[in-house]
Design an enzyme around this catalytic site. Sequence first.
Site, PDB file in Angstrom:
ATOM      1  N   HIS A 160       0.827  -1.230   0.000  1.00 46.74           N
ATOM      2  CA  HIS A 160       0.000   0.000   0.000  1.00 46.74           C
ATOM      3  C   HIS A 160       0.852   1.268   0.000  1.00 46.74           C
ATOM      4  O   HIS A 160       0.431   2.298   0.521  1.00 46.74           O
ATOM      5  CB  HIS A 160      -0.939   0.028   1.208  1.00 46.74           C
ATOM      6  CG  HIS A 160      -1.741  -1.223   1.387  1.00 46.74           C
ATOM      7  ND1 HIS A 160      -2.986  -1.398   0.829  1.00 46.74           N
ATOM      8  CD2 HIS A 160      -1.453  -2.377   2.028  1.00 46.74           C
ATOM      9  CE1 HIS A 160      -3.435  -2.603   1.146  1.00 46.74           C
ATOM     10  NE2 HIS A 160      -2.521  -3.221   1.867  1.00 46.74           N
ATOM     11  N   SER A 281      16.072  20.901 -15.789  1.00 44.97           N
ATOM     12  CA  SER A 281      14.922  21.749 -16.095  1.00 44.97           C
ATOM     13  C   SER A 281      15.419  23.021 -16.745  1.00 44.97           C
ATOM     14  O   SER A 281      16.509  23.511 -16.431  1.00 44.97           O
ATOM     15  CB  SER A 281      14.185  22.071 -14.794  1.00 44.97           C
ATOM     16  OG  SER A 281      13.507  23.303 -14.903  1.00 44.97           O
ATOM     17  N   LYS A 287      17.323  21.239 -10.698  1.00 42.96           N
ATOM     18  CA  LYS A 287      16.587  19.999 -10.941  1.00 42.96           C
ATOM     19  C   LYS A 287      17.406  18.897 -11.604  1.00 42.96           C
ATOM     20  O   LYS A 287      18.261  19.162 -12.444  1.00 42.96           O
ATOM     21  CB  LYS A 287      15.373  20.287 -11.832  1.00 42.96           C
ATOM     22  CG  LYS A 287      14.314  21.088 -11.132  1.00 42.96           C
ATOM     23  CD  LYS A 287      13.433  20.217 -10.266  1.00 42.96           C
ATOM     24  CE  LYS A 287      12.455  19.523 -11.147  1.00 42.96           C
ATOM     25  NZ  LYS A 287      11.486  18.748 -10.487  1.00 42.96           N
ATOM     26  N   GLU A 294      10.272   8.152 -16.548  1.00 45.73           N
ATOM     27  CA  GLU A 294       8.963   8.751 -16.855  1.00 45.73           C
ATOM     28  C   GLU A 294       8.549   8.485 -18.304  1.00 45.73           C
ATOM     29  O   GLU A 294       7.390   8.177 -18.589  1.00 45.73           O
ATOM     30  CB  GLU A 294       9.004  10.254 -16.603  1.00 45.73           C
ATOM     31  CG  GLU A 294       9.198  10.602 -15.133  1.00 45.73           C
ATOM     32  CD  GLU A 294       9.475  12.078 -14.946  1.00 45.73           C
ATOM     33  OE1 GLU A 294       8.599  12.894 -15.262  1.00 45.73           O
ATOM     34  OE2 GLU A 294      10.581  12.420 -14.507  1.00 45.73           O
TER      35      GLU A 294
END
Length: 475
Positions: A160, A281, A287, A294
């Site tokens: 979970h 970024s 970043k 992704e």
Amino acid sequence: MSDKADLLWGGRFKSGPSEALTKLSRSPEYYFDLAPYDIAGSKAHAHELERAGLLLQSETEKMVETLEQIDLEYRAGTLKAKWGDEDVHTFIERELTERLGDLGGKLRAGRSRNDQTANDLKLYLRDQSRKVLAQLLLLQDALVQQAAKHTETIAPGFTHLQQAQPIVFGHQLMAHVQAFARDISRLQDWDERTAYCPLGAAAMAGSAIALHPELSAKELGYTAPCENSIDAVASRDHVAEFLFVTGMLSVHLSRLCEEVCLWASRQFRWVNIHDSYSTGSSIMPQKKNPDIAELTRGRSGRLIGNLMGLMTTLKAMPLSYNRDLSEDKRHAIDSVETLLTILPAMSGMIATMEVNVDELRSQAPEGFTLATEVADWLAKSGVPFKVAHEITGNLVKYCEEKNLQLWEVDDQELIRIDERLNGDVKSVLTLEAAIKLRSATGGTAPEQVQKQIQNMKVVIESQKNWCEAYAGLRV
Ligand code: ARG
């Protein structure tokens, strides 16, 4: 208007096709890349024609030689299909007749584009599935190597998305390896069912000329010809199954990717992705993003979509061949090319990923991950598990209220919570003890994880050999 002389079917028409029809009907450019497979099928068919007495041996030789020359030129990029070539079959036949005159025109006897297209795609998928698997096996190597480095690295295990029980990190990595190993084995099963040659089916009723399809099948690396000519040109369940297996693979990839994104986050701090496998970024200079994970997670949507697209095309289609079937290649080629792009990036990212061993260990006991040890300890001393669970729940509640860890509760306090608890329970309240106890097959004990790794290395080796042993055409 296109020229009807370029077509394989112009005879009964007064005019050539409209531009709109050509645009709709013509294969997409990348579909012509099936040329080497189409040529392999054409060479096998030339041999059939010689066996049937329609070609002299010298004619067959000339035809095969010219087909091989066309193949070479196409692969070298010096030969391209023309706008008037409706599909790859038309393209190759036009080239052949331009080079050989009437002799080139003989090749079409006893076959149809319906069996040709089924054959091309089967040869393509059987070849490319091995390329996909070879890349996937490199990802397996990378995961197994990381797992082998972390058979003693204690980490929190999750259910979970909440801390559940301590594990070794190698165990978690190997869980992904197990899923990929099943994907590979599914593709091996798929190949066994798919290895039947459609040539000899011709349009749909079988060929009255190509009477030894078993020899063509052998020449092309298949097990045997298809048993039913209608099925041979009408069925695409092997394409759908391929898209399911690769879709499932992409779902497995997406689950690993999701974890990598979590692990690399500042909140988890479990892994550092190597600079050469991360991006930045354009506005936030600090970043470092896990783009490979992704993008791969995102592309799984395409792979699932390809399966849905083909299934929907196939639904309720009457037998045998219908032009709807030419959609099959769009989905199949897209899934293959997507995987061949994703997988090398994934294996590079995993192979170079740095695991923060100390961080994992310090997070492993958080969230009372050793609570199961208390309940198991009580159960082993004769307390029914239902009761043991309840007692342990009370202990956790107490710890939460007092802001204590399970092993910090003093002995009197333990007995006050329940008389069946005492200080001896603390012997099982270490991460090492909890892990060591899970020593049966499949458990997280380091020696079990090592055993799992050894077993998997044998599986990977045999899967690599399977990929290399293919007898059909490799492009
Ligand atoms: N190019 C077609 C395909 O991709 C094969 C052509 C069969 N066409 C036909 N009219 N029988 O499936």
